[in-house]
Design a protein around this motif. Structure first.
Motif, PDB file in Angstrom:
ATOM      1  N   ILE A  29      53.682  -3.474   8.678  1.00 35.18           N
ATOM      2  CA  ILE A  29      54.888  -2.773   9.066  1.00 35.18           C
ATOM      3  C   ILE A  29      54.573  -1.871  10.243  1.00 35.18           C
ATOM      4  CG2 ILE A  29      54.467  -0.887   7.418  1.00 35.18           C
ATOM      5  CD1 ILE A  29      57.549  -0.882   6.929  1.00 35.18           C
TER       6      ILE A  29
ATOM      7  N   SER B  45      57.252  -1.613   2.825  1.00 32.69           N
ATOM      8  CA  SER B  45      58.095  -0.521   3.296  1.00 32.69           C
ATOM      9  C   SER B  45      57.227   0.723   3.446  1.00 32.69           C
ATOM     10  CB  SER B  45      59.257  -0.266   2.330  1.00 32.69           C
ATOM     11  OG  SER B  45      58.770   0.116   1.045  1.00 32.69           O
TER      12      SER B  45
ATOM     13  N   THR C 165      58.681  -5.726  10.309  1.00 32.56           N
ATOM     14  CA  THR C 165      57.797  -6.125   9.217  1.00 32.56           C
ATOM     15  C   THR C 165      57.323  -7.553   9.437  1.00 32.56           C
ATOM     16  OG1 THR C 165      59.692  -6.815   7.880  1.00 32.56           O
ATOM     17  CG2 THR C 165      58.870  -4.579   7.542  1.00 32.56           C
TER      18      THR C 165
END
Length: 126
Positions: free
Chosen positions: A51, A71, A58
């Motif tokens: 990421i 995330s 991503t």
């Protein structure tokens, strides 16, 4: 110097879910691209997901696309790997890694990452 500490590994049945966390120390976490890598016994360490510093971009290895989600929360200095529909072949030690991102494109090779966590074991039973 950035220190990374993974958590959340364990034993899970095939088809189940697991969320890995990686907590980073240091005030510059938000400038780092972050990645998850894994290493199964007898195999080389491989890229899983990455990421960008902002979270806008991503990247995933084909084998986990649609099942895993990476995330980050820069306010908490933490990056996550949500693992859904896990398979026995996902069994490995999972490592969190980071490098200071200077270009738009995130690099996916292990040699480009400067900082590594100690790893967390994920075991998927069939």
């Amino acid at each position: 110097q950035v220190q990374l500490v993974e958590s959340g590994g364990g034993l899970v049945q095939a088809g189940g879910s697991l969320r890995l966390s990686c907590a980073a120390s240091g005030p510059t976490f938000s400038s780092y691209a972050m990645g998850w890598f894994r290493q199964a016994p007898g195999k080389e360490r491989e890229f899983v997901a990455a990421i960008s510093w902002s979270g806008a971009n991503t990247y995933y290895v084909d084998s986990v696309k649609g099942r895993f989600t990476i995330s980050r929360d820069n306010a908490k200095n933490t990056v996550y790997l949500q693992m859904n529909s896990v398979k026995p072949e996902d069994t490995a030690v999972y490592y969190c890694a980071g490098y200071r991102q200077k270009q738009t494109i995130v690099v996916l090779t292990t040699t480009s990452y400067d900082y590594w966590g100690q790893g967390t074991q994920v075991t998927v039973s069939s």
